[in-house]
Design a protein around this motif. Structure first.
Motif, PDB file in Angstrom:
ATOM      1  N   ASP A   1      67.644 -55.124   8.755  1.00 15.68           N
ATOM      2  CA  ASP A   1      66.801 -55.042   9.951  1.00 15.68           C
ATOM      3  C   ASP A   1      65.355 -55.441   9.671  1.00 15.68           C
ATOM      4  O   ASP A   1      64.579 -55.644  10.606  1.00 15.68           O
ATOM      5  CB  ASP A   1      66.802 -53.612  10.520  1.00 15.68           C
ATOM      6  N   LEU A   2      64.988 -55.538   8.398  1.00 17.76           N
ATOM      7  CA  LEU A   2      63.589 -55.641   8.013  1.00 17.76           C
ATOM      8  C   LEU A   2      63.255 -56.996   7.393  1.00 17.76           C
ATOM      9  O   LEU A   2      64.094 -57.626   6.743  1.00 17.76           O
ATOM     10  CB  LEU A   2      63.242 -54.542   7.001  1.00 17.76           C
ATOM     11  N   GLU A   3      62.002 -57.420   7.600  1.00 11.82           N
ATOM     12  CA  GLU A   3      61.419 -58.547   6.877  1.00 11.82           C
ATOM     13  C   GLU A   3      60.477 -57.963   5.831  1.00 11.82           C
ATOM     14  O   GLU A   3      59.401 -57.446   6.159  1.00 11.82           O
ATOM     15  CB  GLU A   3      60.662 -59.460   7.838  1.00 11.82           C
ATOM     16  N   VAL A   4      60.888 -58.007   4.584  1.00 12.63           N
ATOM     17  CA  VAL A   4      60.154 -57.342   3.503  1.00 12.63           C
ATOM     18  C   VAL A   4      59.027 -58.233   3.011  1.00 12.63           C
ATOM     19  O   VAL A   4      59.176 -59.456   2.887  1.00 12.63           O
ATOM     20  CB  VAL A   4      61.118 -56.989   2.357  1.00 12.63           C
ATOM     21  N   GLY A   5      57.879 -57.615   2.707  1.00 18.85           N
ATOM     22  CA  GLY A   5      56.733 -58.348   2.196  1.00 18.85           C
ATOM     23  C   GLY A   5      57.001 -58.974   0.838  1.00 18.85           C
ATOM     24  O   GLY A   5      57.852 -58.503   0.067  1.00 18.85           O
ATOM     25  N   ARG A   6      56.266 -60.026   0.516  1.00 18.60           N
ATOM     26  CA  ARG A   6      56.501 -60.765  -0.723  1.00 18.60           C
ATOM     27  C   ARG A   6      56.246 -59.940  -1.963  1.00 18.60           C
ATOM     28  O   ARG A   6      56.888 -60.137  -3.005  1.00 18.60           O
ATOM     29  CB  ARG A   6      55.614 -62.007  -0.744  1.00 18.60           C
ATOM     30  N   SER A   7      55.288 -59.021  -1.906  1.00 20.68           N
ATOM     31  CA  SER A   7      54.927 -58.242  -3.096  1.00 20.68           C
ATOM     32  C   SER A   7      55.754 -56.974  -3.246  1.00 20.68           C
ATOM     33  O   SER A   7      55.499 -56.178  -4.157  1.00 20.68           O
ATOM     34  CB  SER A   7      53.443 -57.857  -3.028  1.00 20.68           C
ATOM     35  N   VAL A   8      56.718 -56.772  -2.372  1.00 23.70           N
ATOM     36  CA  VAL A   8      57.497 -55.536  -2.360  1.00 23.70           C
ATOM     37  C   VAL A   8      58.756 -55.699  -3.209  1.00 23.70           C
ATOM     38  O   VAL A   8      59.456 -56.712  -3.117  1.00 23.70           O
ATOM     39  CB  VAL A   8      57.884 -55.146  -0.917  1.00 23.70           C
ATOM     40  N   THR A   9      59.031 -54.700  -4.038  1.00 27.73           N
ATOM     41  CA  THR A   9      60.251 -54.652  -4.838  1.00 27.73           C
ATOM     42  C   THR A   9      61.264 -53.751  -4.148  1.00 27.73           C
ATOM     43  O   THR A   9      60.936 -52.626  -3.768  1.00 27.73           O
ATOM     44  CB  THR A   9      59.963 -54.119  -6.249  1.00 27.73           C
ATOM     45  N   VAL A  10      62.474 -54.254  -3.980  1.00 23.26           N
ATOM     46  CA  VAL A  10      63.526 -53.497  -3.284  1.00 23.26           C
ATOM     47  C   VAL A  10      64.486 -52.920  -4.319  1.00 23.26           C
ATOM     48  O   VAL A  10      64.983 -53.635  -5.196  1.00 23.26           O
ATOM     49  CB  VAL A  10      64.300 -54.400  -2.297  1.00 23.26           C
ATOM     50  N   LYS A  11      64.754 -51.623  -4.214  1.00 22.67           N
ATOM     51  CA  LYS A  11      65.767 -50.956  -5.026  1.00 22.67           C
ATOM     52  C   LYS A  11      66.871 -50.487  -4.076  1.00 22.67           C
ATOM     53  O   LYS A  11      66.607 -49.704  -3.166  1.00 22.67           O
ATOM     54  CB  LYS A  11      65.174 -49.762  -5.766  1.00 22.67           C
ATOM     55  N   GLN A  12      68.094 -50.967  -4.303  1.00 17.18           N
ATOM     56  CA  GLN A  12      69.185 -50.676  -3.381  1.00 17.18           C
ATOM     57  C   GLN A  12      70.388 -50.123  -4.124  1.00 17.18           C
ATOM     58  O   GLN A  12      70.799 -50.648  -5.154  1.00 17.18           O
ATOM     59  CB  GLN A  12      69.582 -51.934  -2.602  1.00 17.18           C
ATOM     60  N   VAL A  13      70.951 -49.026  -3.577  1.00 23.53           N
ATOM     61  CA  VAL A  13      72.193 -48.437  -4.065  1.00 23.53           C
ATOM     62  C   VAL A  13      73.085 -48.218  -2.851  1.00 23.53           C
ATOM     63  O   VAL A  13      72.839 -47.318  -2.048  1.00 23.53           O
ATOM     64  CB  VAL A  13      71.952 -47.110  -4.808  1.00 23.53           C
ATOM     65  N   GLY A  14      74.110 -49.052  -2.702  1.00 27.40           N
ATOM     66  CA  GLY A  14      74.937 -48.980  -1.511  1.00 27.40           C
ATOM     67  C   GLY A  14      74.128 -49.387  -0.290  1.00 27.40           C
ATOM     68  O   GLY A  14      73.439 -50.407  -0.280  1.00 27.40           O
TER      69      GLY A  14
END
Length: 300
Positions: A45-58
């Protein structure tokens, strides 16, 4: 059918019917059907910023952002909103949980910008208040935050929400459990505001925990009467659950906000479930005690 068996069957039907009715009321009175309420956001649903690190589990995810000194807003995410949002009120919010580390002397904050169509400008909300809107100072483990917005009568809803972070002395910010909430805070005629309802739920949960502790201590001190105390507690909790559901029905008729309906339904279901479980446990304990007494009598 023996009278005791008939009573047991009636009791089981009563408990099952009450609990099933409570679940039905919870679904019908929930925010998704009755209007308003939170919608959990997914990464898609989101447009993440360029400097943002995403951590995803499931399906769960968190967003991590490191900011340098300077106090310039850094974009975390953008969210496109559906047409007609907000649907049930003139208030809405972007909410979630935040963890951060920054200088103890600086006053950082999260910022939500509502972007409107036809160049009508933006509307900002910042965590520079108290409670869920407290600023980012020093360091904190996960805590809740909310960025509420309020529209004037006749204004069209926003097309997009932008979430920024500002840390004048630099630091790190991490976010999780993001949600957009249609109807926020309080409204005219509401019995309780959202934060008051949240505090009330915390008080009820604490009381349940303390009462459970009291029963655990009582088991060691009053072994002979413990089953009776357990049954009485379960019965009282079931009465409390029915009371919550009656108030819930009243709240639905009075068109109370989603947070009040949700808290009443959850409390009602929890009290009914715990009460029925305690009554059943007390009956099992009583039966075991009777069998032990009978065996002891036969031996003598």
């Amino acid at each position: 059918m023996a009278p005791s068996a008939a009573i047991q069957r009636f009791w089981r039907i009563l408990v099952a019917g009450t609990f099933g009715g409570a679940l039905l009321v919870h679904v019908v009175s929930g925010p998704g059907i009755a209007g308003g309420g939170p919608r959990r956001l997914h990464l898609t649903d989101l447009e993440v910023g360029r400097s943002v690190t995403v951590k995803q589990v499931g399906s769960a995810f968190s967003l991590h952002l490191a900011l340098a000194e300077g106090g310039q807003p850094q974009r975390i995410v953008e969210l496109n909103l559906p047409p007609g949002f907000p649907a049930s009120s003139r208030t809405y919010a972007l909410a979630g949980e935040v963890s951060y580390r920054t200088d103890r002397q600086s006053r950082g904050y999260l910022e939500s910008l509502s972007l409107f169509a036809d160049g009508k400008g933006t509307m900002a909300s910042r965590t520079l208040g108290t409670g869920w809107q407290a600023p980012l100072i020093g360091r904190s483990r996960w805590r809740r935050f909310a960025l509420p917005h309020s529209l004037n009568t006749g204004d069209a809803g926003p097309l997009k929400l932008v979430l920024n972070a500002v840390l004048p002395q630099g630091g790190t910010v991490e976010l999780r459990n993001l949600k957009v909430v249609d109807e926020w805070g309080t409204r005219q005629g509401a019995w309780l505001s959202l934060e008051e309802t949240d505090r009330l739920g915390a008080v009820v949960g604490t009381m349940i925990g303390l009462w459970g502790t009291f029963l655990g201590i009582g088991r060691a001190l009053w072994q002979e009467r413990w089953a009776g105390a357990l049954f009485a507690s379960g019965f009282l909790w079931m009465i409390g659950g029915v009371f919550c559901l009656v108030v819930l029905a009243w709240a639905c008729l009075a068109e109370q906000p989603w947070w009040l309906r949700q808290q009443l339904s959850l409390c009602g279901i929890l009290l009914l479930l715990l009460g029925a479980g305690f009554c059943r446990w007390a009956r099992i304990r009583s039966n075991h005690k009777s069998v032990r007494s009978l065996n002891k009598t036969r031996r003598t």
